[in-house]
Design an enzyme around this catalytic site. Structure first.
Site, PDB file in Angstrom:
ATOM      1  N   ASP A  53     -13.639 -25.928 -11.657  1.00  0.00           N
ATOM      2  CA  ASP A  53     -14.705 -25.171 -10.996  1.00  0.00           C
ATOM      3  C   ASP A  53     -14.166 -24.484  -9.739  1.00  0.00           C
ATOM      4  O   ASP A  53     -14.881 -23.750  -9.058  1.00  0.00           O
ATOM      5  CB  ASP A  53     -15.928 -26.047 -10.697  1.00  0.00           C
ATOM      6  N   ASP A  92     -14.311 -28.476 -16.147  1.00  0.00           N
ATOM      7  CA  ASP A  92     -15.155 -29.110 -15.123  1.00  0.00           C
ATOM      8  C   ASP A  92     -16.628 -28.887 -15.420  1.00  0.00           C
ATOM      9  O   ASP A  92     -17.057 -27.746 -15.674  1.00  0.00           O
ATOM     10  CB  ASP A  92     -14.865 -28.475 -13.744  1.00  0.00           C
ATOM     11  N   LYS A 122     -14.587 -32.818 -17.357  1.00  0.00           N
ATOM     12  CA  LYS A 122     -14.266 -33.602 -16.150  1.00  0.00           C
ATOM     13  C   LYS A 122     -15.479 -33.548 -15.230  1.00  0.00           C
ATOM     14  O   LYS A 122     -16.145 -32.513 -15.151  1.00  0.00           O
ATOM     15  CB  LYS A 122     -13.028 -33.033 -15.449  1.00  0.00           C
ATOM     16  N   GLU A 191      -7.753 -36.705  -5.830  1.00  0.00           N
ATOM     17  CA  GLU A 191      -7.491 -35.550  -4.962  1.00  0.00           C
ATOM     18  C   GLU A 191      -7.417 -35.969  -3.499  1.00  0.00           C
ATOM     19  O   GLU A 191      -8.326 -36.632  -2.971  1.00  0.00           O
ATOM     20  CB  GLU A 191      -8.600 -34.501  -5.171  1.00  0.00           C
TER      21      GLU A 191
HETATM   22  O1  KIV Z   1     -11.475 -27.377  -9.864  1.00  0.00           O
HETATM   23  C1  KIV Z   1     -10.289 -27.702  -9.735  1.00  0.00           C
HETATM   24  O2  KIV Z   1      -9.371 -26.870  -9.674  1.00  0.00           O
HETATM   25  C2  KIV Z   1      -9.969 -29.122  -9.671  1.00  0.00           C
HETATM   26  C3  KIV Z   1      -8.572 -29.501  -9.323  1.00  0.00           C
HETATM   27  C4  KIV Z   1      -8.350 -29.310  -7.884  1.00  0.00           C
HETATM   28  C5  KIV Z   1      -8.243 -30.875  -9.755  1.00  0.00           C
HETATM   29  O3  KIV Z   1     -10.826 -29.933  -9.867  1.00  0.00           O
END
Ligand code: KIV
Length: 273
Positions: A53, A92, A122, A191
């Site tokens: 995201d 995401d 995710k 993270e």
């Molecule tokens: O959205 C994203 O790029 C992420 C990464 C930072 C793991 O969740």
């Protein structure tokens, strides 16, 4: 031989990642939001592409990840899926598409899987999203967790500083990681947390732990592709390694193109019919 050697064209699955963790082969993961970049990253052999995201920031120019919608994530994800032959594509769940209740989480995940052709979702959080994870998994959709700095909660944290430096938060994170494994998540992103804590998580759980700003004693690494290619100049956290400086390279190339047009050098005789 590496599980993902150059000649091999076997699709990466969540099982492949488990095998890689077991055999201590590090996992490479990068973000992708469009067909062209996904094709290059897949061709380079990156095992996992994350339709993050972070598209909200790097593709749409928003300050946070909050504004991106489920429809927009599905658009990005379907473009990525079309560019991929081997990589595992994880998407995401955007802010507001799963926190309401577990049915919402399930419906959003089903839309992602059906409409984009991606392989997994995710979501951010630990115990507070337990029911959502259970519900999504009950439909056979693989789920990756995300702990530590969770950008969808930026207004709760107030800043993007390193998380879980204090014992209490570190302990909670460790417990959440164990819970995510018990629930059936196939992996966890950590993270921006202390490397020592990330190492402890990676050795405690059997599922792959992918770090971003979490040191190198985890099972793999993820970066935002636009950051590691230097497509922007503003963002330079300590954990970021820039492999190219594409912002300046592209700017120079575009400047030359413009000059060639102005000087009537382009197109030349060979470049016309
Ligand atoms: O959205 C994203 O790029 C992420 C990464 C930072 C793991 O969740």
């Amino acid at each position: 031989m590496s599980v993902t050697s150059a000649k091999e064209t076997k699709r990466i699955t969540t099982k492949t990642l488990q095998v890689m963790k077991k055999s201590k082969e590090k996992i490479s993961m990068l973000t992708a939001y469009d067909f062209t970049m996904a094709k290059i990253l897949d061709d380079a052999g990156v095992e996992v592409l994350l339709v993050g995201d972070s598209a909200s920031n790097v593709m749409a120019g928003h300050e946070t990840t909050l504004p991106i919608t489920l429809d927009q994530m599905i658009y990005h994800a379907s473009s990525v899926v079309r560019g991929v032959n081997n990589a595992l594509v994880i998407v995401d769940l955007p802010f507001g598409s799963y926190q309401g209740n577990s049915i919402e989480a399930l419906n959003s995940s089903i839309r992602i899987m059906k409409e984009s052709g991606a392989h997994a979702v995710k979501l951010e959080g630990g115990r507070e999203v337990k029911e959502c994870i259970e519900r999504i998994l009950s439909a056979g959709v693989p789920v990756m967790g995300h702990l530590g700095l969770t950008p969808q909660s930026i207004y709760k944290f107030g800043t993007y500083v390193v998380r879980a430096k204090e014992d209490e938060e570190a302990q909670r994170l460790l417990e959440d990681a164990v819970l995510l494994e018990q629930l059936g998540c196939f992996g966890i992103v950590l993270e921006k947390i202390p490397a020592e804590l990330a190492a402890a998580v990676a050795s405690k759980v059997k599922i792959p732990v992918i770090g971003i700003g979490a040191g190198n004693e985890v099972d793999g690494q993820v970066l935002v592709t636009h950051d590691m290619l230097g497509l922007n100049k503003e963002f330079h956290p300590r954990f970021l390694r820039r492999y190219l400086n594409l912002y300046d390279d592209i700017k120079d190339a575009v400047g030359k193109y413009k000059d060639d047009i102005k000087s009537v050098d382009f197109p030349n005789k060979e470049e016309q019919y």
